[in-house]
Write a protein that holds these residues in place. Structure first.
Motif, PDB file in Angstrom:
ATOM      1  N   SER A   1       0.829  -1.192   0.000  1.00 27.56           N
ATOM      2  CA  SER A   1       0.000   0.000   0.000  1.00 27.56           C
ATOM      3  C   SER A   1       0.875   1.257   0.000  1.00 27.56           C
ATOM      4  CB  SER A   1      -0.902   0.013   1.226  1.00 27.56           C
ATOM      5  OG  SER A   1      -1.656   1.196   1.247  1.00 27.56           O
ATOM      6  N   GLN A   2       0.488   2.216  -0.814  1.00 30.04           N
ATOM      7  CA  GLN A   2       1.218   3.474  -0.894  1.00 30.04           C
ATOM      8  C   GLN A   2       0.366   4.642  -0.404  1.00 30.04           C
ATOM      9  OE1 GLN A   2       2.430   3.827  -4.948  1.00 30.04           O
ATOM     10  NE2 GLN A   2       3.885   2.153  -4.813  1.00 30.04           N
ATOM     11  N   LEU A   3      -0.664   4.333   0.351  1.00 30.52           N
ATOM     12  CA  LEU A   3      -1.578   5.376   0.791  1.00 30.52           C
ATOM     13  C   LEU A   3      -0.904   6.409   1.689  1.00 30.52           C
ATOM     14  CD1 LEU A   3      -4.784   3.289   1.508  1.00 30.52           C
ATOM     15  CD2 LEU A   3      -4.347   4.803  -0.415  1.00 30.52           C
TER      16      LEU A   3
ATOM     17  N   LEU B   1       0.631  14.876  -1.007  1.00 32.94           N
ATOM     18  CA  LEU B   1      -0.442  15.831  -1.275  1.00 32.94           C
ATOM     19  C   LEU B   1      -0.402  16.947  -0.230  1.00 32.94           C
ATOM     20  CD1 LEU B   1      -3.257  13.292  -2.134  1.00 32.94           C
ATOM     21  CD2 LEU B   1      -1.853  14.593  -3.720  1.00 32.94           C
ATOM     22  N   LYS B   2       0.404  17.952  -0.508  1.00 40.13           N
ATOM     23  CA  LYS B   2       0.680  19.002   0.466  1.00 40.13           C
ATOM     24  C   LYS B   2      -0.291  20.170   0.403  1.00 40.13           C
ATOM     25  CE  LYS B   2       5.578  18.081   0.033  1.00 40.13           C
ATOM     26  NZ  LYS B   2       6.840  18.611  -0.438  1.00 40.13           N
ATOM     27  N   PHE B   3      -0.858  20.430  -0.752  1.00 49.72           N
ATOM     28  CA  PHE B   3      -1.692  21.612  -0.938  1.00 49.72           C
ATOM     29  C   PHE B   3      -3.165  21.214  -0.919  1.00 49.72           C
ATOM     30  CE2 PHE B   3       2.371  22.360  -2.961  1.00 49.72           C
ATOM     31  CZ  PHE B   3       2.744  23.556  -2.390  1.00 49.72           C
ATOM     32  N   ILE B   4      -3.938  21.843  -0.050  1.00 44.55           N
ATOM     33  CA  ILE B   4      -5.358  21.525   0.120  1.00 44.55           C
ATOM     34  C   ILE B   4      -6.186  22.737  -0.310  1.00 44.55           C
ATOM     35  CG2 ILE B   4      -7.131  20.800   1.755  1.00 44.55           C
ATOM     36  CD1 ILE B   4      -5.165  18.744   2.139  1.00 44.55           C
TER      37      ILE B   4
END
Length: 73
Positions: free
Chosen positions: A26-28, A35-38
């Motif tokens: 798993s690479q979750l 995913l740094k930018f929200i």
């Protein structure tokens, strides 16, 4: 006793295979770190600021795009 030796080898090989598969693939968690930018509007994650900027311009055209410095990196 040739079969006994082959059985022991097969069991050892299977045990090694099971041990290797135990860790999982798993690479979750790695993906979550990347995913740094929200998006402040819909909370959609983005890996790069330019991707977030494109998202904001297309999905939220009336909202202002926050500056890159406002995100914790």
């Amino acid at each position: 006793m040739v079969r006994g030796a082959a059985k022991a080898q097969a069991q050892a090989k299977n045990a090694a295979k099971q041990e290797a598969a135990k860790g999982g693939k798993s690479q979750l968690k790695d993906r979550e770190k990347a995913l740094k930018f929200i998006c402040p509007q819909c909370k959609a994650p983005s890996p790069h600021y330019n991707t977030l900027k494109t998202h904001m311009e297309s999905k939220h055209p009336k909202a202002d795009v926050p500056p890159e410095d406002s995100f914790k990196v």
